[in-house]
Design a protein around this motif. Structure first.
Motif, PDB file in Angstrom:
ATOM      1  N   THR A   1       0.811  -1.226   0.000  1.00 51.52           N
ATOM      2  CA  THR A   1       0.000   0.000   0.000  1.00 51.52           C
ATOM      3  C   THR A   1       0.843   1.275   0.000  1.00 51.52           C
ATOM      4  N   ILE A   2       2.077   1.201  -0.414  1.00 51.40           N
ATOM      5  CA  ILE A   2       2.933   2.392  -0.398  1.00 51.40           C
ATOM      6  C   ILE A   2       2.400   3.444  -1.370  1.00 51.40           C
TER       7      ILE A   2
ATOM      8  N   THR B   1      16.750   1.615  -3.969  1.00 50.69           N
ATOM      9  CA  THR B   1      16.501   3.039  -4.241  1.00 50.69           C
ATOM     10  C   THR B   1      15.070   3.322  -4.676  1.00 50.69           C
ATOM     11  N   GLY B   2      14.197   2.309  -4.664  1.00 51.08           N
ATOM     12  CA  GLY B   2      12.778   2.572  -4.898  1.00 51.08           C
ATOM     13  C   GLY B   2      12.235   2.078  -6.216  1.00 51.08           C
ATOM     14  N   LYS B   3      12.965   1.254  -6.936  1.00 48.47           N
ATOM     15  CA  LYS B   3      12.489   0.789  -8.249  1.00 48.47           C
ATOM     16  C   LYS B   3      11.186   0.004  -8.108  1.00 48.47           C
ATOM     17  N   SER B   4      11.206  -1.021  -7.286  1.00 46.33           N
ATOM     18  CA  SER B   4      10.009  -1.853  -7.105  1.00 46.33           C
ATOM     19  C   SER B   4       8.895  -1.093  -6.399  1.00 46.33           C
ATOM     20  N   SER B   5       9.264  -0.302  -5.403  1.00 46.36           N
ATOM     21  CA  SER B   5       8.249   0.448  -4.651  1.00 46.36           C
ATOM     22  C   SER B   5       7.525   1.440  -5.536  1.00 46.36           C
ATOM     23  N   LEU B   6       8.238   2.022  -6.493  1.00 41.56           N
ATOM     24  CA  LEU B   6       7.621   2.981  -7.398  1.00 41.56           C
ATOM     25  C   LEU B   6       6.541   2.318  -8.248  1.00 41.56           C
TER      26      LEU B   6
ATOM     27  N   THR C   1      12.337  -4.501 -13.279  1.00 38.91           N
ATOM     28  CA  THR C   1      13.453  -3.903 -12.543  1.00 38.91           C
ATOM     29  C   THR C   1      14.654  -4.831 -12.626  1.00 38.91           C
ATOM     30  N   SER C   2      15.837  -4.229 -12.579  1.00 41.48           N
ATOM     31  CA  SER C   2      17.066  -5.018 -12.631  1.00 41.48           C
ATOM     32  C   SER C   2      18.222  -4.183 -12.113  1.00 41.48           C
ATOM     33  N   ASN C   3      19.203  -4.850 -11.529  1.00 43.68           N
ATOM     34  CA  ASN C   3      20.440  -4.170 -11.163  1.00 43.68           C
ATOM     35  C   ASN C   3      21.391  -4.079 -12.353  1.00 43.68           C
TER      36      ASN C   3
ATOM     37  N   SER D   1      25.634   0.434   2.558  1.00 44.48           N
ATOM     38  CA  SER D   1      24.780   1.096   1.570  1.00 44.48           C
ATOM     39  C   SER D   1      23.906   2.139   2.248  1.00 44.48           C
ATOM     40  N   ARG D   2      23.727   3.277   1.558  1.00 45.59           N
ATOM     41  CA  ARG D   2      22.752   4.289   1.989  1.00 45.59           C
ATOM     42  C   ARG D   2      21.639   4.294   0.958  1.00 45.59           C
ATOM     43  N   ASN D   3      20.537   3.665   1.267  1.00 42.58           N
ATOM     44  CA  ASN D   3      19.418   3.657   0.339  1.00 42.58           C
ATOM     45  C   ASN D   3      18.110   3.675   1.107  1.00 42.58           C
ATOM     46  N   GLY D   4      17.022   3.762   0.358  1.00 39.64           N
ATOM     47  CA  GLY D   4      15.710   3.871   0.974  1.00 39.64           C
ATOM     48  C   GLY D   4      15.331   2.661   1.799  1.00 39.64           C
TER      49      GLY D   4
END
Length: 290
Positions: A56-57, A96-101, A180-182, A267-270
């Motif tokens: 539900t983000i 960094t939010g790829k899937s969440s977006l 999504t992919s790295n 790592s500094r990420n979301g």
């Protein structure tokens, strides 16, 4: 009863017993009754399983990716409005939010008919069956493929290429692929493949193997890149998630612990910021409860 009739009777009884112990194929979930689905394998076939509690983000909870949000939101709005839109490949730093977006856009446009079907790598060979199942339905479907990477000879790699580029029949206009992919080109590139690179009149021409790999990512109409966050961006996200847990201010001790938390994870990420905020908020509430 002759021998042939007895044989057929025994075979019929045997088949009846086998059918009784075989698992029954699950029915497809109704695409009109839910907003999110997962394609599940059942032996050699697959079925559409409803996700009863989708993520539900919301879009405004995703910070420091404003340009990526703007582009993907516009493309998704075009799609649900019945206008031309592109398949999208989201690549870059993890967390960094790829899937969440992608999930946030489902929440935004679900009431306008947007639906999402999550397909893992093992299910990609069933993409033609999935597209046929939802063809001609009034809803708009995003086939969501998370964290994709391939070896060049994997069957799912070829199936995805066909869906993206079309085969002898055109793809349904109510389906898009968001992946999504790295890896920017989805599949590994090796040093020995670059030995086939040619120089022609000052231009670099990659070898056939490299060209084949690049051709998969080129079938996505939009590429969105995601980059690691700097310290200030990371702390901003930490503060946002702490506020979601009722902590309105990023105190000095919380700031120092957030930086240590990121350092320990390299790592500094979301994702790291959200995990820290959950841990810190839980500690504070537990201390107050004692």
């Amino acid at each position: 009863m002759n021998d042939s009739e007895q044989l057929f009777q025994r075979l019929d009884q045997l088949l009846t017993r086998i059918e009784a112990i075989l698992p029954t194929r699950a029915p497809h979930a109704d695409p009109g009754a839910h907003i999110a689905f997962r394609w599940r394998k059942h032996g050699d076939t697959g079925f559409l399983q409803a996700i009863t509690h989708p993520h539900t983000i919301a879009l405004d909870e995703l910070l420091n990716i404003e340009e990526q949000k703007k582009v993907l939101d516009r493309n998704t709005q075009q799609f649900v409005s019945g206008f031309p839109a592109n398949n999208v490949l989201l690549t870059g730093a993890r967390g960094t939010g790829k899937s969440s977006l992608i999930k946030a856009l489902l929440n935004r446009y679900a009431d306008q008919g947007l639906r999402m079907i999550e397909v893992d790598k093992q299910g990609l060979t069933d993409l033609p069956d999935i597209v046929e199942l939802i063809d001609q339905r009034p809803e708009r479907f995003i086939l969501y493929c998370d964290d994709l990477s391939f070896e060049a000879d994997e069957p799912g790699y070829k199936a995805l290429k066909v869906i993206l580029d079309g085969s002898i029949s055109t793809a349904s206009d109510n389906v898009l692929v968001y992946a999504t992919s790295n890896r920017r080109h989805l599949i590994p590139e090796f040093m020995h493949e670059n030995l086939a690179t040619r120089h022609v009149e000052g231009e670099i021409h990659p070898g056939e193997t490299t060209e084949e790999k690049i051709s998969l990512s080129e079938r996505f109409g939009l590429w969105l890149s995601f980059y690691p966050f700097d310290q200030d961006q990371y702390l901003e996200i930490v503060q946002h998630w702490l506020a979601q847990h009722g902590i309105s201010r990023l105190s000095g001790p919380a700031r120092q612990e957030a930086l240590r938390w990121a350092l320990a994870r390299g790592s500094r990420n979301g994702r790291v910021a959200r995990q820290f905020a959950r841990d810190w908020a839980g500690q504070q509430k537990l201390a107050k409860a004692e």
